[in-house]
Scaffold this motif. Structure first.
Motif, short mmCIF file in Angstrom:
data_model
loop_
_atom_site.label_atom_id
_atom_site.label_comp_id
_atom_site.label_asym_id
_atom_site.label_seq_id
_atom_site.Cartn_x
_atom_site.Cartn_y
_atom_site.Cartn_z
N LEU A 220 5.59 6.62 -4.92
CA LEU A 220 4.76 7.54 -5.61
C LEU A 220 3.32 7.12 -6.34
CD1 LEU A 220 7.66 9.23 -7.71
CD2 LEU A 220 6.37 10.15 -5.82
N VAL A 221 3.49 5.88 -6.72
CA VAL A 221 2.25 4.91 -7.23
C VAL A 221 1.37 4.96 -6.13
CG1 VAL A 221 1.57 2.70 -8.20
CG2 VAL A 221 3.40 4.08 -9.13
N TRP A 222 1.87 4.61 -4.83
CA TRP A 222 1.00 4.34 -3.80
C TRP A 222 0.44 5.64 -3.33
CZ3 TRP A 222 1.34 6.77 1.22
CH2 TRP A 222 0.56 6.00 2.01
N PHE A 223 0.99 6.86 -3.31
CA PHE A 223 0.60 8.17 -2.78
C PHE A 223 -0.52 8.49 -4.16
CE2 PHE A 223 1.07 12.71 -2.85
CZ PHE A 223 0.81 12.76 -1.35
N LEU A 224 -0.09 8.50 -5.28
CA LEU A 224 -1.03 8.77 -6.25
C LEU A 224 -2.36 8.25 -6.22
CD1 LEU A 224 1.16 9.52 -9.14
CD2 LEU A 224 0.04 11.15 -8.18
N THR A 225 -2.16 6.78 -6.14
CA THR A 225 -3.34 5.93 -5.84
C THR A 225 -4.31 6.63 -4.76
OG1 THR A 225 -2.09 4.15 -6.70
CG2 THR A 225 -4.24 3.57 -5.70
N LEU A 226 -3.71 6.85 -3.65
CA LEU A 226 -4.64 7.19 -2.59
C LEU A 226 -5.24 8.65 -2.90
CD1 LEU A 226 -2.67 6.78 0.83
CD2 LEU A 226 -4.57 5.55 0.03
N LEU A 227 -4.50 9.42 -3.46
CA LEU A 227 -5.10 10.67 -4.17
C LEU A 227 -6.22 10.47 -4.98
CD1 LEU A 227 -2.28 13.23 -4.30
CD2 LEU A 227 -4.01 13.12 -2.58
N VAL A 228 -6.00 9.68 -5.82
CA VAL A 228 -6.90 9.68 -7.06
C VAL A 228 -8.16 8.92 -6.56
CG1 VAL A 228 -7.33 8.46 -9.27
CG2 VAL A 228 -5.32 9.89 -9.03
N LEU A 229 -8.02 7.87 -5.82
CA LEU A 229 -8.95 7.26 -5.39
C LEU A 229 -9.73 7.76 -4.28
CD1 LEU A 229 -8.32 3.09 -5.43
CD2 LEU A 229 -9.78 4.65 -6.79
N GLY A 230 -9.07 8.38 -3.41
CA GLY A 230 -9.53 9.11 -2.15
C GLY A 230 -10.39 10.29 -2.62
N VAL A 231 -10.13 11.06 -3.74
CA VAL A 231 -10.71 12.42 -4.12
C VAL A 231 -12.03 12.00 -5.10
CG1 VAL A 231 -10.51 14.62 -5.18
CG2 VAL A 231 -9.00 13.80 -3.64
N ALA A 232 -11.50 11.23 -6.09
CA ALA A 232 -12.60 10.91 -7.30
C ALA A 232 -12.67 9.35 -7.15
CB ALA A 232 -11.84 11.48 -8.57
N GLY A 233 -13.20 8.66 -6.19
CA GLY A 233 -13.37 7.18 -6.04
C GLY A 233 -14.27 6.79 -7.11
N PRO A 234 -14.66 5.63 -7.04
CA PRO A 234 -15.42 4.77 -7.70
C PRO A 234 -16.99 5.58 -7.63
CG PRO A 234 -14.84 3.57 -5.85
CD PRO A 234 -14.24 4.48 -5.48
N GLY A 235 -17.21 5.81 -8.86
CA GLY A 235 -18.48 6.49 -9.27
C GLY A 235 -18.62 7.90 -8.81
N GLY A 236 -17.33 8.40 -8.65
CA GLY A 236 -17.12 10.04 -8.18
C GLY A 236 -17.30 10.02 -6.71
N ASP A 237 -17.37 9.20 -5.99
CA ASP A 237 -17.74 9.36 -4.52
C ASP A 237 -16.33 9.87 -3.87
OD1 ASP A 237 -20.05 8.36 -4.91
OD2 ASP A 237 -19.55 6.16 -4.05
N ASN A 238 -16.40 10.57 -2.87
CA ASN A 238 -15.45 10.91 -2.13
C ASN A 238 -15.14 9.82 -0.85
OD1 ASN A 238 -13.38 12.23 -0.79
ND2 ASN A 238 -14.29 14.25 -0.35
N VAL A 239 -13.86 8.96 -1.19
CA VAL A 239 -13.73 7.87 -0.36
C VAL A 239 -13.04 8.37 0.98
CG1 VAL A 239 -12.93 5.59 -0.15
CG2 VAL A 239 -13.95 6.29 -2.20
N LEU A 240 -12.15 9.50 0.67
CA LEU A 240 -10.89 9.89 1.61
C LEU A 240 -11.87 10.64 2.68
CD1 LEU A 240 -8.02 9.57 2.14
CD2 LEU A 240 -7.75 12.09 0.95
N LEU A 241 -11.56 9.85 3.90
CA LEU A 241 -12.10 10.84 5.06
C LEU A 241 -11.56 12.04 5.41
CD1 LEU A 241 -12.32 7.63 7.47
CD2 LEU A 241 -13.92 8.58 6.21
#
Length: 138
Positions: free
Chosen positions: A83-104
């Motif tokens: 669950l932590v792995w999945f949530l990390t992917l979602l949070v960093l992917g959608v609202a990444g560092p500086g508000g960037d969308n990192v998830l392709l």
């Protein structure tokens, strides 16, 4: 040797916290290396083909996190690193560092999610199936 239930429970939380930190680090690296391409910059030039190597890393590491949590902590808490792995992917992917969308937004993101979540879910299901089989025998 029988242990008191409190001893196993007290030992479980540090293991789960450590595995959860590991899941955050793995998810971060897998997400940031997802756009890796064979373009001659980092890897050899092979016609600018995408190389979703991080999906393969996720397919190997997330079941290891789950089975390690199940073996060292408990079967109930084994789902926490996933669950932590999945949530990390979602949070960093959608609202990444500086508000960037990192998830392709292509097949590599789907492969990363499926490559990490499905093998870990199969490992969890196998653990729960063994528990059910053992309780049915007794």
């Amino acid at each position: 040797m029988l242990r008191a239930p409190g001893q196993r429970h007290a030992r479980a939380w540090p293991v789960i916290v450590l595995l959860s930190v590991d899941a955050v680090l793995l998810a971060t690296l897998e997400l940031f290396y997802l756009p890796l391409r064979l373009d001659g910059v980092v890897l050899p030039d092979a016609g600018d083909a995408p190389l979703p190597l991080s999906a393969l890393v996720a397919a190997v590491t997330t079941p290891l996190l789950v089975t390690t949590a199940e073996r060292l902590a408990s079967r109930r808490l084994a789902v926490v690193p996933l669950l932590v792995w999945f949530l990390t992917l979602l949070v960093l992917g959608v609202a990444g560092p500086g508000g960037d969308n990192v998830l392709l937004i292509d097949w590599r993101a789907l492969l990363l999610f499926a490559g990490g979540a499905l093998p870990a879910a199969i490992a969890l299901g196998g653990s729960l199936g063994r528990t059910a089989a053992l309780s049915a025998r007794t």
